[in-house]
Scaffold this motif. Structure first.
Motif, PDB file in Angstrom:
ATOM      1  N   GLU A 148      14.085  -9.195  -3.858  1.00  0.00           N
ATOM      2  CA  GLU A 148      15.210  -8.281  -3.693  1.00  0.00           C
ATOM      3  C   GLU A 148      14.781  -6.941  -3.116  1.00  0.00           C
ATOM      4  O   GLU A 148      15.487  -6.353  -2.283  1.00  0.00           O
ATOM      5  CB  GLU A 148      15.903  -8.076  -5.048  1.00  0.00           C
ATOM      6  CG  GLU A 148      17.181  -7.260  -4.963  1.00  0.00           C
ATOM      7  CD  GLU A 148      17.914  -7.194  -6.289  1.00  0.00           C
ATOM      8  OE1 GLU A 148      18.616  -6.195  -6.511  1.00  0.00           O
ATOM      9  OE2 GLU A 148      17.794  -8.143  -7.098  1.00  0.00           O
ATOM     10  N   GLU A 149      13.620  -6.445  -3.537  1.00  0.00           N
ATOM     11  CA  GLU A 149      13.143  -5.155  -3.036  1.00  0.00           C
ATOM     12  C   GLU A 149      12.864  -5.235  -1.542  1.00  0.00           C
ATOM     13  O   GLU A 149      13.225  -4.333  -0.777  1.00  0.00           O
ATOM     14  CB  GLU A 149      11.870  -4.743  -3.787  1.00  0.00           C
ATOM     15  CG  GLU A 149      11.357  -3.367  -3.404  1.00  0.00           C
ATOM     16  CD  GLU A 149      10.097  -2.976  -4.161  1.00  0.00           C
ATOM     17  OE1 GLU A 149       9.712  -1.807  -4.075  1.00  0.00           O
ATOM     18  OE2 GLU A 149       9.500  -3.858  -4.824  1.00  0.00           O
ATOM     19  N   ILE A 150      12.230  -6.319  -1.110  1.00  0.00           N
ATOM     20  CA  ILE A 150      11.941  -6.493   0.312  1.00  0.00           C
ATOM     21  C   ILE A 150      13.229  -6.688   1.099  1.00  0.00           C
ATOM     22  O   ILE A 150      13.395  -6.145   2.192  1.00  0.00           O
ATOM     23  CB  ILE A 150      10.984  -7.681   0.523  1.00  0.00           C
ATOM     24  CG1 ILE A 150       9.610  -7.361  -0.075  1.00  0.00           C
ATOM     25  CG2 ILE A 150      10.856  -8.014   2.010  1.00  0.00           C
ATOM     26  CD1 ILE A 150       8.633  -8.513  -0.045  1.00  0.00           C
ATOM     27  N   GLN A 151      14.177  -7.437   0.543  1.00  0.00           N
ATOM     28  CA  GLN A 151      15.445  -7.652   1.221  1.00  0.00           C
ATOM     29  C   GLN A 151      16.181  -6.335   1.438  1.00  0.00           C
ATOM     30  O   GLN A 151      16.733  -6.088   2.510  1.00  0.00           O
ATOM     31  CB  GLN A 151      16.319  -8.616   0.423  1.00  0.00           C
ATOM     32  CG  GLN A 151      17.566  -9.053   1.172  1.00  0.00           C
ATOM     33  CD  GLN A 151      18.375 -10.077   0.406  1.00  0.00           C
ATOM     34  OE1 GLN A 151      19.387  -9.719  -0.196  1.00  0.00           O
ATOM     35  NE2 GLN A 151      17.930 -11.331   0.421  1.00  0.00           N
ATOM     36  N   ASP A 152      16.173  -5.464   0.427  1.00  0.00           N
ATOM     37  CA  ASP A 152      16.802  -4.153   0.564  1.00  0.00           C
ATOM     38  C   ASP A 152      16.119  -3.335   1.661  1.00  0.00           C
ATOM     39  O   ASP A 152      16.787  -2.627   2.433  1.00  0.00           O
ATOM     40  CB  ASP A 152      16.744  -3.393  -0.759  1.00  0.00           C
ATOM     41  CG  ASP A 152      17.677  -3.983  -1.814  1.00  0.00           C
ATOM     42  OD1 ASP A 152      18.577  -4.750  -1.449  1.00  0.00           O
ATOM     43  OD2 ASP A 152      17.475  -3.668  -3.003  1.00  0.00           O
ATOM     44  N   LEU A 153      14.787  -3.426   1.718  1.00  0.00           N
ATOM     45  CA  LEU A 153      14.034  -2.694   2.736  1.00  0.00           C
ATOM     46  C   LEU A 153      14.392  -3.189   4.133  1.00  0.00           C
ATOM     47  O   LEU A 153      14.592  -2.394   5.055  1.00  0.00           O
ATOM     48  CB  LEU A 153      12.534  -2.862   2.487  1.00  0.00           C
ATOM     49  CG  LEU A 153      11.586  -2.223   3.503  1.00  0.00           C
ATOM     50  CD1 LEU A 153      11.778  -0.717   3.546  1.00  0.00           C
ATOM     51  CD2 LEU A 153      10.140  -2.573   3.169  1.00  0.00           C
ATOM     52  N   LEU A 154      14.502  -4.490   4.282  1.00  0.00           N
ATOM     53  CA  LEU A 154      14.841  -5.062   5.581  1.00  0.00           C
ATOM     54  C   LEU A 154      16.250  -4.658   6.002  1.00  0.00           C
ATOM     55  O   LEU A 154      16.495  -4.320   7.171  1.00  0.00           O
ATOM     56  CB  LEU A 154      14.707  -6.585   5.534  1.00  0.00           C
ATOM     57  CG  LEU A 154      13.292  -7.126   5.296  1.00  0.00           C
ATOM     58  CD1 LEU A 154      13.320  -8.638   5.124  1.00  0.00           C
ATOM     59  CD2 LEU A 154      12.364  -6.752   6.444  1.00  0.00           C
ATOM     60  N   LYS A 155      17.178  -4.668   5.073  1.00  0.00           N
ATOM     61  CA  LYS A 155      18.552  -4.271   5.386  1.00  0.00           C
ATOM     62  C   LYS A 155      18.616  -2.805   5.823  1.00  0.00           C
ATOM     63  O   LYS A 155      19.398  -2.437   6.705  1.00  0.00           O
ATOM     64  CB  LYS A 155      19.452  -4.483   4.169  1.00  0.00           C
ATOM     65  CG  LYS A 155      19.751  -5.946   3.858  1.00  0.00           C
ATOM     66  CD  LYS A 155      20.621  -6.049   2.610  1.00  0.00           C
ATOM     67  CE  LYS A 155      20.932  -7.498   2.273  1.00  0.00           C
ATOM     68  NZ  LYS A 155      21.747  -7.602   1.017  1.00  0.00           N
ATOM     69  N   ALA A 156      17.809  -1.969   5.180  1.00  0.00           N
ATOM     70  CA  ALA A 156      17.805  -0.538   5.502  1.00  0.00           C
ATOM     71  C   ALA A 156      17.069  -0.228   6.798  1.00  0.00           C
ATOM     72  O   ALA A 156      17.123   0.912   7.284  1.00  0.00           O
ATOM     73  CB  ALA A 156      17.167   0.246   4.354  1.00  0.00           C
ATOM     74  N   SER A 157      16.394  -1.242   7.349  1.00  0.00           N
ATOM     75  CA  SER A 157      15.548  -1.014   8.525  1.00  0.00           C
ATOM     76  C   SER A 157      16.054  -1.716   9.778  1.00  0.00           C
ATOM     77  O   SER A 157      15.318  -1.842  10.761  1.00  0.00           O
ATOM     78  CB  SER A 157      14.115  -1.475   8.220  1.00  0.00           C
ATOM     79  OG  SER A 157      13.585  -0.797   7.111  1.00  0.00           O
ATOM     80  N   GLU A 212       0.857  -1.182   0.000  1.00  0.00           N
ATOM     81  CA  GLU A 212       0.000   0.000   0.000  1.00  0.00           C
ATOM     82  C   GLU A 212       0.895   1.234   0.000  1.00  0.00           C
ATOM     83  O   GLU A 212       1.719   1.411   0.885  1.00  0.00           O
ATOM     84  CB  GLU A 212      -0.901   0.000   1.238  1.00  0.00           C
ATOM     85  CG  GLU A 212      -1.806  -1.226   1.316  1.00  0.00           C
ATOM     86  CD  GLU A 212      -2.534  -1.304   2.640  1.00  0.00           C
ATOM     87  OE1 GLU A 212      -2.289  -0.427   3.485  1.00  0.00           O
ATOM     88  OE2 GLU A 212      -3.327  -2.228   2.822  1.00  0.00           O
ATOM     89  N   GLY A 213       0.728   2.082  -0.988  1.00  0.00           N
ATOM     90  CA  GLY A 213       1.533   3.292  -1.057  1.00  0.00           C
ATOM     91  C   GLY A 213       2.999   2.968  -1.285  1.00  0.00           C
ATOM     92  O   GLY A 213       3.361   1.921  -1.802  1.00  0.00           O
ATOM     93  N   GLY A 214       3.871   3.873  -0.872  1.00  0.00           N
ATOM     94  CA  GLY A 214       5.287   3.681  -1.112  1.00  0.00           C
ATOM     95  C   GLY A 214       6.050   3.142   0.076  1.00  0.00           C
ATOM     96  O   GLY A 214       7.249   2.886  -0.014  1.00  0.00           O
ATOM     97  N   SER A 215       5.377   2.949   1.220  1.00  0.00           N
ATOM     98  CA  SER A 215       6.113   2.579   2.431  1.00  0.00           C
ATOM     99  C   SER A 215       6.266   1.075   2.607  1.00  0.00           C
ATOM    100  O   SER A 215       7.060   0.626   3.418  1.00  0.00           O
ATOM    101  CB  SER A 215       5.420   3.162   3.663  1.00  0.00           C
ATOM    102  OG  SER A 215       4.111   2.636   3.791  1.00  0.00           O
ATOM    103  N   MET A 216       5.502   0.294   1.888  1.00  0.00           N
ATOM    104  CA  MET A 216       5.588  -1.166   1.947  1.00  0.00           C
ATOM    105  C   MET A 216       5.600  -1.728   3.368  1.00  0.00           C
ATOM    106  O   MET A 216       6.529  -2.419   3.775  1.00  0.00           O
ATOM    107  CB  MET A 216       6.822  -1.661   1.187  1.00  0.00           C
ATOM    108  CG  MET A 216       6.663  -1.627  -0.309  1.00  0.00           C
ATOM    109  SD  MET A 216       8.075  -2.378  -1.151  1.00  0.00           S
ATOM    110  CE  MET A 216       7.937  -4.079  -0.596  1.00  0.00           C
ATOM    111  N   PRO A 217       4.580  -1.441   4.175  1.00  0.00           N
ATOM    112  CA  PRO A 217       4.493  -2.100   5.479  1.00  0.00           C
ATOM    113  C   PRO A 217       4.288  -3.596   5.280  1.00  0.00           C
ATOM    114  O   PRO A 217       4.027  -4.047   4.158  1.00  0.00           O
ATOM    115  CB  PRO A 217       3.264  -1.444   6.120  1.00  0.00           C
ATOM    116  CG  PRO A 217       2.421  -1.021   4.956  1.00  0.00           C
ATOM    117  CD  PRO A 217       3.399  -0.615   3.890  1.00  0.00           C
ATOM    118  N   ALA A 218       4.402  -4.342   6.359  1.00  0.00           N
ATOM    119  CA  ALA A 218       4.279  -5.792   6.244  1.00  0.00           C
ATOM    120  C   ALA A 218       3.600  -6.348   7.485  1.00  0.00           C
ATOM    121  O   ALA A 218       3.624  -5.741   8.561  1.00  0.00           O
ATOM    122  CB  ALA A 218       5.650  -6.435   6.080  1.00  0.00           C
ATOM    123  N   ILE A 219       2.985  -7.494   7.320  1.00  0.00           N
ATOM    124  CA  ILE A 219       2.533  -8.249   8.478  1.00  0.00           C
ATOM    125  C   ILE A 219       3.716  -9.092   8.945  1.00  0.00           C
ATOM    126  O   ILE A 219       4.362  -9.780   8.146  1.00  0.00           O
ATOM    127  CB  ILE A 219       1.339  -9.151   8.134  1.00  0.00           C
ATOM    128  CG1 ILE A 219       0.143  -8.295   7.679  1.00  0.00           C
ATOM    129  CG2 ILE A 219       0.948 -10.006   9.337  1.00  0.00           C
ATOM    130  CD1 ILE A 219      -1.036  -9.097   7.194  1.00  0.00           C
TER     131      ILE A 219
END
Length: 265
Positions: A88-97, A22-29
């Motif tokens: 890969e996109e989710i992995q990058d997000l996790l690394k940045a977080s 949803e949107g650009g923030s890509m939250p997750a359960i």
């Protein structure tokens, strides 16, 4: 009088379940080490820590005013987390977080509020409009209501688009005393006929002591913005003064919202 001020629990994320695209923030359960599921908001996404600050302050102000808001927790993300994530996109997000993130208790089975299906009475509608005018929340429109129906009750979610003055900082004093122009797009504005009554009640609740207690919840590491002079305490004080000024100037945003409502109806 005894005041109850919020305390935020801390959990560690143990399992990434599924993205909420949803949107650009890509939250997750995600699942945490307390066994519960949460909607996880990432510090490495979109607007970064500022969205988490707005989510925390906005959500806890809403809770202080009596709204139903999912429990907010601090969510720790280990550096090893997500190494096996194939996307890969989710992995990058996790690394940045890696580090301290924010999460809200996942309301299993909740459905998005639909104004065509459920009508909100004038008083609660006015209360929500007042809250969003205070927070300058641009994200409670018919297109994206950011409200859920769960167990036959209305819950408020997603305050990360609030307090947008902190994306520039330099003119926060001007922002604090401005009307909220986006009120004209608020999904509940047509029903919000009791703004003045709500104003008196909510101003009495949002004392300086309460505002300071809520803003004090923001972790120092989310306040390391080099675009503003000083350290975390100076930045935290800007949030306090912005909110206190806005509350003191509430007649400005109420008048503007009432005018927008007159045009609508």
């Amino acid at each position: 009088m005894n005041h109850h001020y919020p305390e935020i629990r801390s959990v560690n994320v143990t399992r990434y379940v599924t993205p909420l695209r949803e949107g650009g923030s890509m939250p997750a359960i995600a699942e945490a080490d307390d066994g519960f599921l949460y909607v996880l908001k990432f510090r490495g996404a979109g607007q970064g820590e500022k969205a988490l600050v707005a989510e925390l302050i906005g959500g806890e102000i809403a809770r202080a005013l009596g709204f139903k808001v999912p429990e907010i927790v601090f969510a720790g993300l280990d550096s090893a987390f997500g190494r096996t994530e194939p996307d890969e996109e989710i992995q990058d997000l996790l690394k940045a977080s890696v580090g301290l993130n924010l999460a809200l208790h996942y309301l299993q089975g909740a459905i998005t509020y639909d104004p065509a299906v459920t009508t909100i009475d004038p008083l609660p509608a006015s209360q929500i409009v007042w809250l969003d005018c205070l927070l300058t929340n641009v994200d409670r429109t018919a297109r994206n209501t950011n409200m859920l129906m769960w167990r036959r009750e209305l819950w408020l979610i997603d305050h990360g688009a609030s307090l947008y003055f902190h994306h520039t900082w330099h003119n926060w004093k001007e922002h604090a005393a401005r009307p909220f122009a986006q009120a004209k797009d608020h999904v509940l504005l047509p029903q919000a006929s009791e703004l003045e009554a709500v104003d008196a009640a909510f101003r009495a609740i949002l004392t300086e002591e309460r505002i300071r207690a809520i803003v004090a919840l923001v972790p120092d590491e989310w306040l390391n913005d080099p675009s503003l002079a000083g350290g975390p305490e100076e930045r935290r004080e800007v949030y306090v003064q912005f909110l206190l000024t806005r509350i003191a100037s509430s007649a400005i945003f109420i008048k503007a919202a009432q005018h927008a409502r007159e045009i609508l109806i």
